[in-house]
Design a protein around this motif. Structure first.
Motif: not given
Length: 327
Positions: A119-134, A136-142
């Motif tokens: 229903p809100d594709p722009r919000w989904r794209i922003r959320w996926q971009r933010r998660k990818v950035m997180q 990348v910063r953490s190097g895949g570590r949780m």
């Protein structure tokens, strides 16, 4: 006292013109019955329920065909649409099989499916971009919290506003916090407080939601039972025995202030008065599995084992010391 007009003239006048309200009861009236039992006294020119149902099905079929024909371009559901069209043609050729079926259904058009699934594709794209950035910063570590959320389950449930004050409800939350779910239900079952049945209802609802939606409390089904009983120490210093690591317990329980239910005036001496507010409060509980307390106890033991011995007088140089006072 009687009416002076003749009855025949009155009836002719009433038939020729619209009668007034106080003379309408003099008109001849014949009772009529239609097919429906609820339409006694009404006209029978209306459609029967069977005809209405057939018209409704025809209207639904027209809408369904119109929505299916709106598929623009290639779609993932083209094959399914063709199959449904073939099934509809078969049912039309065999009225004895398709007469009792409902024609209505969901639209599989591309734009309609997109509205339902995204229903809100722009919000989904922003959320996926933010998660990818997180990532990348953490190097895949949780982090530790993320690992705990992946391995351990919990459920938080909040009740509605109860007809009591938060001060009275606070004492009941202290009785159930830190106890297993069965012990908490037993405590509230034998409690004399007025709000105890409400807490029992909340605990049972939280238990059902945890089992159905989160899959908690299913250790015997998944084979997560322990080989032997473990004895651990809780936060409040009590020692308990744990047999099933997936059994539920009340980890936290707290109270919040709700909206006021009303007020009334309290009269005092010398013509003075004040207002008395009827309070309300709500309760929130957090259910977790026993594996969480097992992990916390193991971490506590490891932390105590790694701790250095405490020294009363450490061996360090004495600084900022003088022989005499400085004043």
């Amino acid at each position: 006292m009687s009416l002076n007009l003749p009855a025949r003239r009155l009836v002719q006048t009433a038939r020729s013109t619209t009668p007034s309200l106080h003379l309408r009861y003099l008109l001849p009236h014949t009772q009529q019955r239609s097919i429906s039992w609820f339409n006694w006294g009404k006209s029978s020119n209306k459609q029967s329920p069977l005809t209405k149902e057939l018209d409704k099905r025809d209207q639904q079929k027209k809408i369904f065909d119109k929505m299916q024909n709106r598929t623009a371009g290639e779609s993932v559901f083209d094959e399914e649409i063709k199959q449904s069209d073939a099934a509809a043609a078969d049912s039309a050729s065999k009225p004895e099989l398709g007469a009792g079926r409902d024609v209505g259904g969901l639209s599989k058009a591309k734009e309609h499916m997109a509205r339902a699934l995204d229903p809100d594709p722009r919000w989904r794209i922003r959320w996926q971009r933010r998660k990818v950035m997180q990532m990348v910063r953490s190097g895949g570590r949780m982090t530790k919290e993320q690992r705990i959320r992946l391995t351990e389950k919990e459920l938080t449930l909040k009740s509605e506003n109860l007809n009591t004050s938060y001060k009275k409800l606070m004492f009941l939350t202290r009785q159930i916090s830190g106890k297993t779910l069965d012990d908490a239900l037993t405590q509230m079952r034998y409690s004399k407080k007025k709000t105890a049945p409400e807490i029992i209802y909340l605990l049972k609802e939280a238990r059902d939601r945890a089992v159905v939606s989160r899959g908690m409390g299913l250790g015997k089904v998944n084979g997560d039972t322990l080989d032997k009983t473990r004895k651990i120490q809780t936060k409040d210093g009590k020692w308990i025995e744990v047999r099933d690591p997936t059994s539920l317990y009340v980890d936290q329980a707290w109270v919040g202030i709700g909206q006021d239910r009303g007020l009334r005036i309290q009269y005092h001496a010398r013509g003075r008065m004040s207002k008395m507010v009827k309070p309300s409060a709500h309760l929130t509980v957090v259910l977790k599995e026993e594996k969480t307390r097992l992990r916390q106890f193991d971490e506590k033991v490891q932390k105590e084992a790694k701790a250095k011995p405490w020294v009363h007088l450490p061996n360090r140089p004495v600084t900022a010391q003088r022989q005499h006072y400085s004043w």
